[in-house]
Enzyme design. Structure first.
Site, mmCIF file in Angstrom:
data_model
loop_
_atom_site.group_PDB
_atom_site.id
_atom_site.type_symbol
_atom_site.label_atom_id
_atom_site.label_comp_id
_atom_site.label_asym_id
_atom_site.label_seq_id
_atom_site.Cartn_x
_atom_site.Cartn_y
_atom_site.Cartn_z
ATOM 1 N N ARG A 1 5.576 1.806 2.067
ATOM 2 C CA ARG A 1 7.343 1.817 2.776
ATOM 3 C C ARG A 1 6.906 -0.029 3.659
ATOM 4 O O ARG A 1 8.457 0.153 2.761
ATOM 5 C CB ARG A 1 7.804 3.022 4.097
ATOM 6 C CG ARG A 1 7.040 4.402 3.897
ATOM 7 C CD ARG A 1 7.702 4.912 5.237
ATOM 8 N NE ARG A 1 6.934 4.741 6.141
ATOM 9 C CZ ARG A 1 5.541 5.445 5.898
ATOM 10 N NH1 ARG A 1 5.411 6.159 5.301
ATOM 11 N NH2 ARG A 1 3.974 5.400 6.806
ATOM 12 N N GLU B 1 -8.416 6.377 15.537
ATOM 13 C CA GLU B 1 -8.671 7.085 16.905
ATOM 14 C C GLU B 1 -9.677 7.528 16.372
ATOM 15 O O GLU B 1 -10.548 7.345 16.735
ATOM 16 C CB GLU B 1 -7.498 7.663 16.975
ATOM 17 C CG GLU B 1 -7.245 8.381 18.824
ATOM 18 C CD GLU B 1 -6.535 9.579 18.329
ATOM 19 O OE1 GLU B 1 -6.293 9.671 19.933
ATOM 20 O OE2 GLU B 1 -5.187 9.810 17.940
HETATM 21 P P1 AMP Z 1 -0.876 1.591 13.184
HETATM 22 O O1 AMP Z 1 -1.950 0.936 12.960
HETATM 23 O O2 AMP Z 1 -1.071 2.895 14.508
HETATM 24 O O3 AMP Z 1 0.475 0.477 14.606
HETATM 25 O O4 AMP Z 1 0.319 2.140 12.384
HETATM 26 C C1 AMP Z 1 1.041 1.961 11.067
HETATM 27 C C2 AMP Z 1 1.059 2.405 10.388
HETATM 28 O O5 AMP Z 1 1.311 3.898 10.162
HETATM 29 C C3 AMP Z 1 2.210 2.240 9.119
HETATM 30 O O6 AMP Z 1 2.526 1.881 8.308
HETATM 31 C C4 AMP Z 1 3.554 3.367 9.367
HETATM 32 O O7 AMP Z 1 3.783 3.991 8.803
HETATM 33 C C5 AMP Z 1 2.267 4.895 10.051
HETATM 34 N N1 AMP Z 1 2.219 5.273 11.624
HETATM 35 C C6 AMP Z 1 2.140 5.685 12.279
HETATM 36 N N2 AMP Z 1 2.943 5.829 12.963
HETATM 37 C C7 AMP Z 1 4.158 6.481 13.024
HETATM 38 C C8 AMP Z 1 4.244 7.604 12.736
HETATM 39 N N3 AMP Z 1 4.817 8.055 14.301
HETATM 40 N N4 AMP Z 1 6.052 7.512 12.645
HETATM 41 C C9 AMP Z 1 5.571 7.206 10.883
HETATM 42 N N5 AMP Z 1 5.082 5.912 11.056
HETATM 43 C C10 AMP Z 1 4.019 6.121 11.344
#
Ligand code: AMP
Length: 175
Positions: A58, A95
């Site tokens: 995305r 996680e």
């Molecule tokens: P993080 O590494 O935990 O910051 O997760 C970010 C990545 O996971 C991004 O590429 C997001 O597109 C996806 N992502 C994580 N949580 C969500 C959520 N609740 N809704 C949509 N995409 C998410």
């Protein structure tokens, strides 16, 4: 314009307990898509960005527009095994388990000014890994931008301490 109105919340996707923030309902409408691009461009346009790095998949929707409008090149960060030439890679903690992202070794020249973009900041693990990869290549991370930042218990912003972070929509998460 209230961009948050264009985000669809999908409970239980891709697994129970997750509130998935769907950006496809924002980018499918011209006005909020344009507005979201322009807000990021306005913030970074005087910062000398030479490369925009976006994270699969995305991130690419905005990334190409940002690079074009900022007068920068565009670099793809991808999941392992997708890029055809020699890569640099960075593994980060999830996680449960780990994940890895890759970038072409010659995508960024030493000293380049880089904007990292992803659609959403949750725990910050993905964006931090992307910043590490840019720095491994000798680039300078000028900023990190997101359409959505999940605030509260995930502390994604803390993981990116020291970087200039721009998020257009802040959504609190309850856990
Ligand atoms: P993080 O590494 O935990 O910051 O997760 C970010 C990545 O996971 C991004 O590429 C997001 O597109 C996806 N992502 C994580 N949580 C969500 C959520 N609740 N809704 C949509 N995409 C998410």
């Amino acid at each position: 314009m209230n961009l948050e109105e264009f985000i669809r919340n999908v409970p239980g996707f891709p697994k129970p307990g997750i509130q998935f923030k769907d950006v496809t309902t924002l980018c499918k409408v011209h006005a909020p898509f344009k507005e979201s691009c322009n807000r990021i461009i306005d913030y970074f346009k005087k910062k000398g960005i030479t490369k925009v790095v976006a994270i699969e998949a995305r991130g690419y929707v905005w990334g190409g527009v940002l690079a074009y409008q900022l007068g920068a090149g565009f670099v793809l960060m991808r999941k392992p095994g997708k890029l055809p030439a020699e890569t640099l890679s960075e593994t980060y903690e999830l996680e449960y388990g780990t994940d890895t992202i890759e970038m072409h070794k010659d995508a960024i020249e030493r000293g380049e000014k880089v904007l990292v973009f992803d659609d959403l900041l949750a725990t910050g693990g993905t964006a931090k890994a992307a910043c590490n990869l840019v720095e491994k290549a000798g680039g300078q991370v000028i900023g990190v931008a997101f359409v959505i930042e999940l605030t509260g218990s995930l502390h994604g912003r803390d993981k990116l301490e020291g970087y200039d972070i721009l998020s257009l929509i802040k959504i609190p998460v309850e856990e």
